[in-house]
Motif scaffolding. Structure first.
Motif, mmCIF file in Angstrom:
data_model
loop_
_atom_site.group_PDB
_atom_site.id
_atom_site.type_symbol
_atom_site.label_atom_id
_atom_site.label_comp_id
_atom_site.label_asym_id
_atom_site.label_seq_id
_atom_site.Cartn_x
_atom_site.Cartn_y
_atom_site.Cartn_z
ATOM 1 N N THR A 14 0.743 -1.240 -0.021
ATOM 2 C CA THR A 14 0.225 0.062 0.033
ATOM 3 C C THR A 14 0.898 1.239 0.098
ATOM 4 N N MET A 42 -0.467 1.514 10.076
ATOM 5 C CA MET A 42 -2.037 1.819 10.037
ATOM 6 C C MET A 42 -2.657 0.523 9.291
ATOM 7 N N LYS A 43 -1.937 -0.235 8.440
ATOM 8 C CA LYS A 43 -2.476 -1.463 7.938
ATOM 9 C C LYS A 43 -2.584 -2.471 9.192
ATOM 10 N N LYS A 45 -3.000 -1.512 12.535
ATOM 11 C CA LYS A 45 -3.953 -0.972 13.259
ATOM 12 C C LYS A 45 -5.533 -1.779 12.678
ATOM 13 N N GLU A 46 -5.270 -1.751 11.295
ATOM 14 C CA GLU A 46 -6.677 -2.030 10.550
ATOM 15 C C GLU A 46 -7.003 -3.554 10.674
ATOM 16 N N GLU A 47 -6.090 -4.186 10.977
ATOM 17 C CA GLU A 47 -6.070 -5.785 11.028
ATOM 18 C C GLU A 47 -6.178 -5.961 12.658
ATOM 19 N N LYS A 48 -6.412 -5.168 13.461
ATOM 20 C CA LYS A 48 -6.654 -5.128 14.962
ATOM 21 C C LYS A 48 -5.423 -5.614 15.747
#
Length: 119
Positions: A14, A42-43, A45-48
């Protein structure tokens, strides 16, 4: 590949795509290290995943309830690019150092820095 590894790689892909789009065609190796660090974070975080950018060994030890050893002006001023924590404990899942490497020396240096503190 683990979910963590997939998230890291997706974040890097990304970052490459966004940097090319943002700059009109320049590849990510032209960009600053923090650009890929932020995008990967950020990726994650997006994946928890729990991720802490620019975490120092001193901060990590304090968060784990440990007392830092050594002189305060020593290597505790160093920081890791990204530290990924386990959700339900104070254990570290991974330490990431982002590096634009033209030779193996910088990679070895980061490996030694991580190995020293990850114990």
């Amino acid at each position: 590949m683990t979910k963590l590894e997939e998230a890291i790689l997706e974040g890097a892909k990304t970052a490459q795509k966004e940097y090319v789009d943002m700059t009109g065609g320049y590849w990510l190796w032209h960009g600053p290290e923090y650009f890929i660090s932020y995008t990967v974070a950020m990726k994650l975080k997006e994946e928890k995943f729990l991720v802490y950018p620019e975490a120092s060994p001193k901060k990590i030890m304090e968060e784990r309830g440990e007392r830092p050893k050594g002189h305060p002006s020593g290597n505790f001023k160093q920081k890791f690019d990204l530290v990924i924590w386990a959700k339900l404990s104070d254990n570290i899942r991974a330490v990431l150092e982002i590096k634009q490497a033209w030779d193996i020396a910088g990679l070895k240096s980061d490996r030694e820095k991580i190995a020293k503190y990850i114990k």
